[in-house]
Design a protein around this motif. Structure first.
Motif, PDB file in Angstrom:
ATOM      1  N   LYS A 109       0.780  -1.464  -0.115  1.00 56.82           N
ATOM      2  CA  LYS A 109      -0.041  -0.161  -0.006  1.00 56.82           C
ATOM      3  C   LYS A 109       0.847   1.262   0.184  1.00 56.82           C
ATOM      4  CE  LYS A 109      -4.111  -1.453   2.454  1.00 56.82           C
ATOM      5  NZ  LYS A 109      -4.814  -1.472   3.655  1.00 56.82           N
ATOM      6  N   THR A 110       0.095   2.489  -0.461  1.00 55.23           N
ATOM      7  CA  THR A 110       0.966   3.806  -0.201  1.00 55.23           C
ATOM      8  C   THR A 110       0.013   4.221   0.829  1.00 55.23           C
ATOM      9  OG1 THR A 110       1.649   3.783  -2.510  1.00 55.23           O
ATOM     10  CG2 THR A 110       1.490   5.774  -1.539  1.00 55.23           C
ATOM     11  N   VAL A 111       0.768   4.998   1.854  1.00 53.79           N
ATOM     12  CA  VAL A 111      -0.286   5.574   2.820  1.00 53.79           C
ATOM     13  C   VAL A 111       0.139   6.832   3.140  1.00 53.79           C
ATOM     14  CG1 VAL A 111      -0.446   3.555   4.272  1.00 53.79           C
ATOM     15  CG2 VAL A 111       1.559   5.169   4.643  1.00 53.79           C
ATOM     16  N   ARG A 112      -1.180   7.587   3.207  1.00 55.11           N
ATOM     17  CA  ARG A 112      -0.947   9.046   3.222  1.00 55.11           C
ATOM     18  C   ARG A 112      -0.559   9.855   4.514  1.00 55.11           C
ATOM     19  NH1 ARG A 112      -5.954  12.149   1.012  1.00 55.11           N
ATOM     20  NH2 ARG A 112      -7.173  10.914   2.292  1.00 55.11           N
ATOM     21  N   ILE A 113       0.545  10.412   4.513  1.00 56.93           N
ATOM     22  CA  ILE A 113       1.213  10.944   5.984  1.00 56.93           C
ATOM     23  C   ILE A 113       0.895  12.664   5.577  1.00 56.93           C
ATOM     24  CG2 ILE A 113       2.436   8.886   6.327  1.00 56.93           C
ATOM     25  CD1 ILE A 113       5.041  10.668   5.567  1.00 56.93           C
ATOM     26  N   MET A 114       1.318  13.096   7.290  1.00 58.59           N
ATOM     27  CA  MET A 114       1.396  14.468   7.345  1.00 58.59           C
ATOM     28  C   MET A 114       2.579  14.320   8.314  1.00 58.59           C
ATOM     29  SD  MET A 114      -2.583  15.899   7.757  1.00 58.59           S
ATOM     30  CE  MET A 114      -2.169  17.315   7.198  1.00 58.59           C
ATOM     31  N   LEU A 115       3.335  15.296   8.399  1.00 59.74           N
ATOM     32  CA  LEU A 115       4.520  15.671   9.276  1.00 59.74           C
ATOM     33  C   LEU A 115       4.162  16.484  10.609  1.00 59.74           C
ATOM     34  CD1 LEU A 115       7.657  15.995   6.934  1.00 59.74           C
ATOM     35  CD2 LEU A 115       6.637  13.919   8.113  1.00 59.74           C
ATOM     36  N   ARG A 116       4.331  16.022  11.812  1.00 65.12           N
ATOM     37  CA  ARG A 116       4.100  17.007  12.792  1.00 65.12           C
ATOM     38  C   ARG A 116       5.448  17.914  13.112  1.00 65.12           C
ATOM     39  NH1 ARG A 116       1.299  16.132  18.536  1.00 65.12           N
ATOM     40  NH2 ARG A 116       1.730  17.972  19.544  1.00 65.12           N
ATOM     41  N   ILE A 117       4.842  19.298  12.997  1.00 65.93           N
ATOM     42  CA  ILE A 117       5.982  20.135  13.022  1.00 65.93           C
ATOM     43  C   ILE A 117       5.833  20.965  14.427  1.00 65.93           C
ATOM     44  CG2 ILE A 117       6.877  22.430  11.817  1.00 65.93           C
ATOM     45  CD1 ILE A 117       6.881  19.803  10.248  1.00 65.93           C
ATOM     46  N   LYS A 118       6.664  21.188  14.901  1.00 66.12           N
ATOM     47  CA  LYS A 118       6.874  22.295  16.094  1.00 66.12           C
ATOM     48  C   LYS A 118       6.882  23.552  15.527  1.00 66.12           C
ATOM     49  CE  LYS A 118      10.169  19.676  18.266  1.00 66.12           C
ATOM     50  NZ  LYS A 118      11.038  19.297  19.252  1.00 66.12           N
ATOM     51  N   PRO A 119       5.928  24.490  15.638  1.00 69.47           N
ATOM     52  CA  PRO A 119       6.075  25.774  14.973  1.00 69.47           C
ATOM     53  C   PRO A 119       6.837  26.989  15.852  1.00 69.47           C
ATOM     54  CG  PRO A 119       3.960  25.701  15.649  1.00 69.47           C
ATOM     55  CD  PRO A 119       4.587  24.299  15.935  1.00 69.47           C
ATOM     56  N   GLY A 120       7.147  26.557  17.042  1.00 68.26           N
ATOM     57  CA  GLY A 120       7.711  27.544  17.960  1.00 68.26           C
ATOM     58  C   GLY A 120       6.879  28.514  18.494  1.00 68.26           C
ATOM     59  N   ILE A 121       5.707  28.170  18.890  1.00 71.10           N
ATOM     60  CA  ILE A 121       4.614  29.381  19.104  1.00 71.10           C
ATOM     61  C   ILE A 121       4.363  29.177  20.883  1.00 71.10           C
ATOM     62  CG2 ILE A 121       2.377  30.304  18.996  1.00 71.10           C
ATOM     63  CD1 ILE A 121       2.983  30.032  16.278  1.00 71.10           C
ATOM     64  N   ASP A 122       4.812  30.231  21.518  1.00 74.34           N
ATOM     65  CA  ASP A 122       4.496  30.250  22.925  1.00 74.34           C
ATOM     66  C   ASP A 122       2.958  30.717  23.281  1.00 74.34           C
ATOM     67  OD1 ASP A 122       4.052  30.702  25.621  1.00 74.34           O
ATOM     68  OD2 ASP A 122       5.425  32.209  25.697  1.00 74.34           O
ATOM     69  N   ALA A 123       2.071  29.678  23.438  1.00 79.07           N
ATOM     70  CA  ALA A 123       0.586  29.834  23.682  1.00 79.07           C
ATOM     71  C   ALA A 123       0.305  30.239  24.839  1.00 79.07           C
ATOM     72  CB  ALA A 123      -0.142  28.768  22.978  1.00 79.07           C
TER      73      ALA A 123
END
Ligand code: LLP
Length: 431
Positions: free
Chosen positions: A148-162
């Protein structure tokens, strides 16, 4: 009253979602989780409507089921047109067992096991959010073996202080989640993902934290992520088509909390997306959001029986209840605050200030300190408000306390959606 679904009857009883809390406690026993179905549904619709009105519906709202995972919740959110975010094989199993279509499931986790990845691939989960490089390699191998080919996303740390509690802050560089933008790690991860034949990278994900009360951190996250998508297009020639901005809108736990309505938050994110896309001539991505707390938090409360009172002169007075950190560990973990009421005297003023002590063998097993409460007597029913998120889902069997029952209330009628655990349930895995 903290939320509109709370009222007081002529008898002075606390009413929740049209049901009398005292009657619920008598009929089902305590501790008892009570969820208000209409509020859950209204919240689901609220999220969908903003996406529909502000972004032509070009996206998917996925309920973050770490906030509350049980079959009935997946059925309800699915019937409202939402997908779901799962973060373990257990949540994935429950979602599928409840009939959630695999294509509407987003699979998370910073330490997914091979077994969990295998399950996600076999079941055809819509998107897997990859957290680190070894995971990419393992996932590609598993997908290749499955043909199979699987759909992925990448988890990014955008560096935001919430500006939220350190323990529930997940978007900064010093976090165990995802790839950091600032260090170039994120760009390298996009490059690496492109080298795997059985992975199809569709987009990026970020989650900047939880119980966030303002709109601006979300808008800023949207801008940062889009600029990074622009950089990827410029440097790698890849135009990503999906953006998942995670969850995080806060709710009102205590009277002084003043969260921005989630609708304002989603509008702010979408308007930041539209504006940035037009500035950088980037095609507007398919948007995903993963709200958890804001869908179920205020839709729940927990009922307990008062067992005893303990007055420590000049220090504090304790109200002791038949539950505690095993059904709500959030004070013990984060010193999270709640409002409480005596459900059978809800019409009286909360004239006392008490510390609510749980039944676990642990001094820190409290539900709160110095909480305003009506004078309490043994046998009274205590209601702790806004416990719909991260209570049942974080419950434990500490001291071998059975997990509490959960009822779903709709138009005043209650049905059990999770039965109370028995002692046999507790021993089920013991050999
Ligand atoms: N998506 C991702 C990737 C997440 O990590 C989270 C929460 C959510 C969505 C949902 O966030 P929400 O809309 O519920 O804020 N146990 C803590 C909360 C931990 C949240 C972790 N991630 C608590 O009791 O406050």
């Amino acid at each position: 009253m903290l939320t509109p679904n709370l009222t007081v009857s002529d008898e002075g009883h606390l009413m929740f979602g049209g049901a009398d809390c005292v009657t619920l406690a008598q009929q089902h026993g305590t501790p008892l989780y009570v969820m208000d179905e209409n509020t859950i549904r209204e919240n689901c619709r609220g999220f969908r409507e903003v996406l529909q009105n502000e972004y032509a519906g070009n996206g998917l709202i996925c309920f973050a089921s770490k906030a509350l995972s049980c079959k009935e919740l997946y059925r309800i959110v699915h019937s409202e047109g939402l997908g779901t975010d799962v973060v373990s094989g257990g949540e994935l199993y429950t979602a599928l067992a409840a009939g959630m279509p695999a294509s509407d499931i987003v699979m998370h986790g910073n330490s997914k096991t091979d077994a969990e990845l295998q399950m996600a691939v076999d079941k055809g989960v819509g998107r897997i959010v990859a957290d680190n490089l070894p995971e990419l390699e393992r996932l590609n191998r598993i997908a290749e073996e499955a043909g199979k080919t699987v759909r992925i996303m990448l988890r990014i740390k955008p560096g935001i202080d919430a500006h939220t509690h350190d323990f529930i802050q997940t978007g900064q560089i010093d976090s165990k989640f995802g790839f950091a933008l600032e260090t170039g790690e994120a760009l390298e991860a996009v490059r690496a993902a492109g080298t795997y034949k059985n992975l199809e990278l569709t987009g990026l994900h970020c989650h900047i934290g939880s119980q966030i009360l303002e709109t601006e951190p979300f808008a800023e996250a949207a801008r940062v992520m889009l600029r990074f998508m622009d950089q990827i297009r410029a440097e790698l020639g890849i135009t990503l088509t999906e953006l998942n901005l995670g969850g995080g809108p806060g709710i009102r736990y205590v009277e002084r909390d003043d969260p921005k309505p989630f609708g304002d938050i989603v509008r702010a994110m979408l308007s930041a997306i539209r504006k940035t896309c037009s500035e950088i001539s980037f095609p507007e991505p398919f948007m995903l959001f993963e709200p958890g707390r804001s869908i179920v938090g205020a839709a729940g409360l927990t009922l307990y029986t008062v067992m005893a009172k303990k007055q420590i002169p000049d220090i504090r007075s304790y109200v002791l209840i038949d539950g505690g950190m095993c059904d709500n560990p959030r004070y013990a973990l984060y010193e999270a605050e709640y409002e409480a009421m005596i459900a059978n005297r809800a019409d009286q003023p909360r004239s006392e200030s008490v510390t609510i002590g749980g039944k676990c063998c642990e001094s820190g097993d409290l539900l709160g300190k110095n909480m305003p409460l009506q004078p309490a007597e043994p046998g009274d029913i205590l209601a702790v408000i806004a416990t719909g998120a991260y209570n049942y889902s974080m419950a434990s069997n500490y001291n071998r306390n059975p997990r509490a029952e959960m009822v779903m209330v709709r138009d005043g009628k209650a049905r059990t959606v999770i039965r109370r655990e028995t002692y046999e349930d507790i021993c089920r895995c013991d050999l």
